[in-house]
Enzyme design. Structure first.
Site, PDB file in Angstrom:
ATOM      1  N   GLU A  16       0.853  -1.275  -0.074  1.00 42.10           N
ATOM      2  CA  GLU A  16      -0.126   0.091   0.141  1.00 42.10           C
ATOM      3  C   GLU A  16       0.822   1.348  -0.107  1.00 42.10           C
ATOM      4  O   GLU A  16       0.354   2.260   0.430  1.00 42.10           O
ATOM      5  CB  GLU A  16      -1.008   0.096   1.058  1.00 42.10           C
ATOM      6  CG  GLU A  16      -1.700  -1.086   1.340  1.00 42.10           C
ATOM      7  CD  GLU A  16      -2.948  -0.971   0.273  1.00 42.10           C
ATOM      8  OE1 GLU A  16      -3.049  -0.142  -0.561  1.00 42.10           O
ATOM      9  OE2 GLU A  16      -3.857  -1.863   0.121  1.00 42.10           O
ATOM     10  N   HIS A  22      -2.555   3.123   8.192  1.00 40.20           N
ATOM     11  CA  HIS A  22      -3.707   2.386   7.608  1.00 40.20           C
ATOM     12  C   HIS A  22      -3.944   1.278   8.552  1.00 40.20           C
ATOM     13  O   HIS A  22      -3.148   0.367   8.954  1.00 40.20           O
ATOM     14  CB  HIS A  22      -3.342   1.895   6.167  1.00 40.20           C
ATOM     15  CG  HIS A  22      -4.085   1.152   5.739  1.00 40.20           C
ATOM     16  ND1 HIS A  22      -5.589   1.202   5.526  1.00 40.20           N
ATOM     17  CD2 HIS A  22      -3.904  -0.268   5.279  1.00 40.20           C
ATOM     18  CE1 HIS A  22      -6.152  -0.017   4.974  1.00 40.20           C
ATOM     19  NE2 HIS A  22      -5.305  -0.842   4.726  1.00 40.20           N
ATOM     20  N   HIS A  75      -7.464  -1.694   9.920  1.00 42.60           N
ATOM     21  CA  HIS A  75      -8.971  -2.033   9.794  1.00 42.60           C
ATOM     22  C   HIS A  75      -9.695  -2.099  11.104  1.00 42.60           C
ATOM     23  O   HIS A  75      -9.962  -3.364  11.443  1.00 42.60           O
ATOM     24  CB  HIS A  75      -8.801  -3.379   8.969  1.00 42.60           C
ATOM     25  CG  HIS A  75      -7.859  -3.678   8.115  1.00 42.60           C
ATOM     26  ND1 HIS A  75      -7.459  -4.989   7.331  1.00 42.60           N
ATOM     27  CD2 HIS A  75      -7.493  -2.850   6.890  1.00 42.60           C
ATOM     28  CE1 HIS A  75      -6.794  -4.631   6.373  1.00 42.60           C
ATOM     29  NE2 HIS A  75      -6.548  -3.213   5.962  1.00 42.60           N
ATOM     30  N   HIS A  85     -12.625  -1.779   2.527  1.00 41.23           N
ATOM     31  CA  HIS A  85     -11.350  -2.318   2.941  1.00 41.23           C
ATOM     32  C   HIS A  85     -10.957  -1.915   4.241  1.00 41.23           C
ATOM     33  O   HIS A  85     -10.625  -2.691   5.074  1.00 41.23           O
ATOM     34  CB  HIS A  85     -10.704  -1.522   1.901  1.00 41.23           C
ATOM     35  CG  HIS A  85      -9.052  -1.927   1.968  1.00 41.23           C
ATOM     36  ND1 HIS A  85      -7.962  -1.100   1.162  1.00 41.23           N
ATOM     37  CD2 HIS A  85      -8.391  -2.152   2.883  1.00 41.23           C
ATOM     38  CE1 HIS A  85      -6.841  -1.435   1.532  1.00 41.23           C
ATOM     39  NE2 HIS A  85      -7.001  -2.136   2.697  1.00 41.23           N
TER      40      HIS A  85
END
Ligand code: 13P
Length: 234
Positions: free
Chosen positions: A83, A102, A104, A165
């Site tokens: 990423e 980043h 989740h 995502h």
């Protein structure tokens, strides 16, 4: 490859690992999920490599990369995060961005999976700190689809949901970017709870404007969308 000259960045390396460990402990990442990067004073970056659990990461496992995502130095065989294009686009779009996170986080990612923007102005802290949080269009991970999808939103937002995502936060420094992820996940949990309890009650437009006007006195940095909604047709 030996990590030699990067020893001068040991404070930043330890801070990145601390954030990674917190993300795993909080259940925001599973297996090798998530990635973190920090911009260094010479315009290069320290970042998590691809394919490593954020629970096991240690300072010498990080990679030092250039503005194209190419490895300058790092452990033998280490590769940049899949990423990294998304991270680098944040720095390209915003001179004020010094760190990108980043992850989740499950409740926030639930909103991203449901394609529901967190754009109701219902809680004072979130209004002051970040404003509305849009779900950005779907992009295949590791491709330019993701950076291209987020770029327009970065002009007004420090916190984004990535469709189907996860979430992305930026900040002038790593702790600021990390705190924004905490703010996002807590707000997502509170919004979901309020929804289960009969629905969020929005704050009046006058009071929203007053709260946004208080950002400077609270010393909040970064971008804010003002009063902006992203209601999508479902
Ligand atoms: P990397 O291991 O390549 O950083 O990818 C993890 C991830 O979360 C992809 O979304």
């Amino acid at each position: 490859m030996e990590c030699t000259k990067e020893l001068q960045y040991m404070d930043i390396r330890e801070q990145i690992c601390d954030v990674c460990h917190k993300m795993w402990q909080l259940g925001w990442v599973a297996a090798n999920d998530g990635n973190v990067s920090v911009k260094l004073e010479d315009g290069t970056f320290l970042a998590t490599p691809t394919g490593i659990s954020k629970s096991f990461i240690t300072p010498e496992k990080l990679v030092h990369i250039d503005a194209k995502g190419e490895i300058i130095d790092g452990p033998e065989g280490a590769r940049s995060s899949s990423e990294i294009k998304m991270h680098l686009r944040c720095y390209q779009e915003r001179e004020d961005v010094g760190a990108v996170v980043h992850a989740h986080p499950p409740t926030a990612t639930g909103y991203a999976v449901a394609n529901l923007d967190l754009d109701r102005y219902t809680m004072i802290e979130t209004i002051v700190a970040v404003g509305s949080i849009p779900v950005t269009p779907y992009g295949t991970p590791s491709t330019y689809e993701v950076p291209n999808a987020i770029a327009p939103y970065l002009q007004e937002h420090d916190v984004l949901l990535l469709a189907n995502h996860g979430a992305l936060t930026v900040g002038a420094d790593l702790i600021t970017a990390y705190y924004r992820m905490e703010t996002l996940e807590l707000y997502a949990k509170i919004s979901l709870t309020a929804h289960l309890l009969g629905g969020e009650k929005e704050i009046s437009r006058d009071n929203i404007d007053r709260l946004i006007g208080m950002r400077e006195s609270y010393g909040v940095t970064g971008k804010h969308p003002g009063f902006k909604r992203y209601r999508k047709e479902k």
